[in-house]
Enzyme design. Structure first.
Site, PDB file in Angstrom:
ATOM      1  N   PHE A 124       0.846  -1.195   0.000  1.00 24.97           N
ATOM      2  CA  PHE A 124       0.000   0.000   0.000  1.00 24.97           C
ATOM      3  C   PHE A 124       0.886   1.251   0.000  1.00 24.97           C
ATOM      4  O   PHE A 124       2.038   1.198   0.428  1.00 24.97           O
ATOM      5  CB  PHE A 124      -0.900  -0.032   1.244  1.00 24.97           C
ATOM      6  N   ALA A 217      -6.039  -4.005   6.685  1.00 26.89           N
ATOM      7  CA  ALA A 217      -7.179  -3.085   6.569  1.00 26.89           C
ATOM      8  C   ALA A 217      -8.475  -3.788   6.155  1.00 26.89           C
ATOM      9  O   ALA A 217      -9.529  -3.542   6.718  1.00 26.89           O
ATOM     10  CB  ALA A 217      -6.840  -1.963   5.590  1.00 26.89           C
ATOM     11  N   LYS A 258     -11.242   0.857   7.841  1.00 27.04           N
ATOM     12  CA  LYS A 258     -11.859   0.039   6.803  1.00 27.04           C
ATOM     13  C   LYS A 258     -12.742  -1.025   7.456  1.00 27.04           C
ATOM     14  O   LYS A 258     -13.848  -0.718   7.865  1.00 27.04           O
ATOM     15  CB  LYS A 258     -10.780  -0.597   5.913  1.00 27.04           C
TER      16      LYS A 258
HETATM   17  C1  LIG Z   1      -5.636   2.447   4.500  1.00 28.31           C
HETATM   18  C2  LIG Z   1      -4.538   1.519   4.468  1.00 28.31           C
HETATM   19  C3  LIG Z   1      -3.352   1.766   5.174  1.00 28.31           C
HETATM   20  C4  LIG Z   1      -3.103   3.039   5.943  1.00 28.31           C
HETATM   21  O1  LIG Z   1      -4.055   3.263   6.900  1.00 28.31           O
HETATM   22  P1  LIG Z   1      -4.563   4.719   7.350  1.00 28.31           P
HETATM   23  O2  LIG Z   1      -5.555   4.427   8.393  1.00 28.31           O
HETATM   24  O3  LIG Z   1      -5.133   5.375   6.137  1.00 28.31           O
HETATM   25  O4  LIG Z   1      -3.389   5.454   7.866  1.00 28.31           O
HETATM   26  C5  LIG Z   1      -2.367   0.812   5.115  1.00 28.31           C
HETATM   27  N1  LIG Z   1      -2.514  -0.300   4.399  1.00 28.31           N
HETATM   28  C6  LIG Z   1      -3.639  -0.574   3.703  1.00 28.31           C
HETATM   29  C7  LIG Z   1      -3.763  -1.844   2.935  1.00 28.31           C
HETATM   30  C8  LIG Z   1      -4.682   0.328   3.698  1.00 28.31           C
HETATM   31  O5  LIG Z   1      -5.786   0.072   2.979  1.00 28.31           O
END
Ligand SMILES: *Cc1c(COP(=O)(O)O)cnc(C)c1O
Length: 459
Positions: A124, A217, A258
């Protein structure tokens, strides 16, 4: 007559959104320097920028907020979160953080040093950012099938074990602090990783003595796809599948914005108490004391409840069927997108739609701006702007895919909204050859430029 599918919730609270005129949107987009992140949310009708922190909490989550314990140390809410993580993911130790990237910052402060190599499926953007910021390198070992958007493969998030093993044999163990598996794989299109692949990665990792970390997430959506697509898992509950997935991991970072369906929050979880101790020091420095780490008690309570709801089949079925509904309409209209549809979003293939525009003019960004102008719908570019420059040569990196991501917030929009999105995209698709030019960069940050980049039209 067979009854149609319907959502497994009813709506108790609503928020007004408003349509705008094309002339208004043209003005607003110009003022935003053609960067959709710069728009005010009131200038957006249907906001598919992200599914991160944009979900609707349930009545039970709101109720849990009222019983949050705001004690600095040892709050009941901390213990609720600890119990939920233990029950659902199986980890004994955890640290709350204010969101996912904060979890990465804390964990990588312990584990990643200059010159290190961190293999995985497509990392990511913030994960990669935190690795490269430490002058280490993220190596993408995703299967090649992931990069063919028209190819229907059930687990496009899978790691190519040959690619992974070649990394593990090329570099000494001391230079590889961990393997990071992102479930579902965000950057390759919200695509799941199979249980068989997770198990095989763990076996390989054990052979070389490297720990495995899940970037978690959308772990519950990943479990849903395993249930629907993997032999032998149809009759298992989502919670059983999640338990097995995490039995192949040593640690996890999680953006709870998420699949834990909260607006803010995250955590690190691990088996190793020594690692927990080391990470605690950084957590205290960057996030907050170990029993709150940047979260309020009420938020930890909502998170604990969200982890439970987010791993219920009925909830996941409602969510993913909505994403599929949008996908079916786009398919019918002949619009190319990443197949099969991912868990949280549709990834429209901008490279195919705007093939007459050079990649140097940012095809996916151009498509995103056109969709906004068409109907006030905000998506996000997953292409060259996001891929950023090579840290050494400072040249633009051109990824294999130029995608416009339409992320669907959890429990927020109805299928009527999805119909508007599909129709708007069809209109843009039909007039695609009249879109003559893309954009050029006027101003950009040295790292993670996509959030703040200023663009201008190429005349
Ligand atoms: C959203 C996300 C992150 C980072 O998280 P935040 O809460 O936006 O800081 C890291 N890895 C994945 C796979 C994500 O979807």
């Amino acid at each position: 007559m067979e009854l149609p599918f319907a959502e497994s919730f009813k709506i108790k609270m609503v928020e007004t959104i408003r349509r705008s005129t094309r002339a208004e949107r043209e003005q607003w987009l110009k003022e935003a320097n053609y960067n959709l992140f710069n728009l005010k949310s009131d200038q957006v009708f249907i906001d598919l920028l992200t599914d991160s922190g944009t979900g609707a909490m349930s009545d039970k989550q709101w109720a849990a907020m009222m019983t949050g314990d705001e004690s600095y140390a040892g709050a009941r809410s901390y213990y609720n979160m600890k119990a939920a993580i233990k029950n659902i993911l199986g980890f004994d130790h955890f640290l709350p953080t204010h969101q996912g990237r904060a979890a990465e910052n804390v964990l990588f402060s312990v584990l990643v040093k200059s010159g290190d190599i961190v293999p995985g499926n497509s990392h990511f953007d913030t994960t990669k950012g935190h690795i490269e910021f430490r002058k280490a390198k993220a190596v993408d070992c995703t299967i090649d099938e992931a990069f063919d958007t028209e190819l229907d493969h059930p687990f496009k998030g899978n790691v190519d074990l040959v690619k992974l093993e070649s990394v593990l044999t090329t570099y000494p163990k001391e230079q590889i602090p961990m393997i990071i598996i992102t479930v579902t794989c965000n950057s390759s299109g919200g695509q799941p990783v199979s249980i068989a692949n997770l198990r095989a990665v763990k076996q390989l990792a054990d052979k070389y003595g490297i720990p495995v970390c899940y970037d978690s997430a959308r772990f519950a959506e990943n479990a849903y796809f395993i249930k629907m697509r993997e032999e032998g898992y149809q009759d298992k509950s989502i919670k059983e599948i999640v338990k097995e997935m995490y039995s192949y991991a040593d640690m996890a970072t999680m953006s709870s914005k998420k699949d834990a369906i909260v607006n803010m929050g995250g955590f690190i979880a691990m088996r190793d108490e020594e690692l927990w101790k080391k990470a605690s020091t950084y957590n205290i420095m960057f996030e907050g004391y170990v029993t709150y780490g940047g979260m309020s008690g009420r938020d930890m309570n909502a998170l604990a409840q969200g982890l439970d709801e987010g791993t219920e089949f009925e909830y996941l079925e409602t969510r993913i069927k909505q994403v599929e509904y949008l996908g079916e309409m786009l398919h019918e209209y002949g619009i190319p997108f990443q197949k099969p549809v991912g868990g949280h979003a549709i990834f429209v293939d901008a490279k195919k739609i705007l093939s007459h525009i050079p990649k140097e003019e940012f095809q996916a960004q151009t498509l995103g701006c056109e969709l906004y102008l068409e109907a006030g719908i905000r998506g996000v570019e997953i292409g060259t702007i996001l891929a950023d420059r090579d840290p050494e040569t400072r040249e633009n990196r051109y990824p294999e895919l130029e995608l416009l991501r339409l992320a669907i917030p959890r429990r927020v929009y109805t299928n009527n909204h999805m119909e508007v999105v599909a129709a708007a995209l069809k209109n843009v698709f039909n007039r695609r050859l009249n879109i003559k030019h893309g954009f050029k960069i006027i101003e950009e940050a040295p790292i993670m430029r996509h959030f703040t980049v200023h663009l201008d039209k190429i005349k």
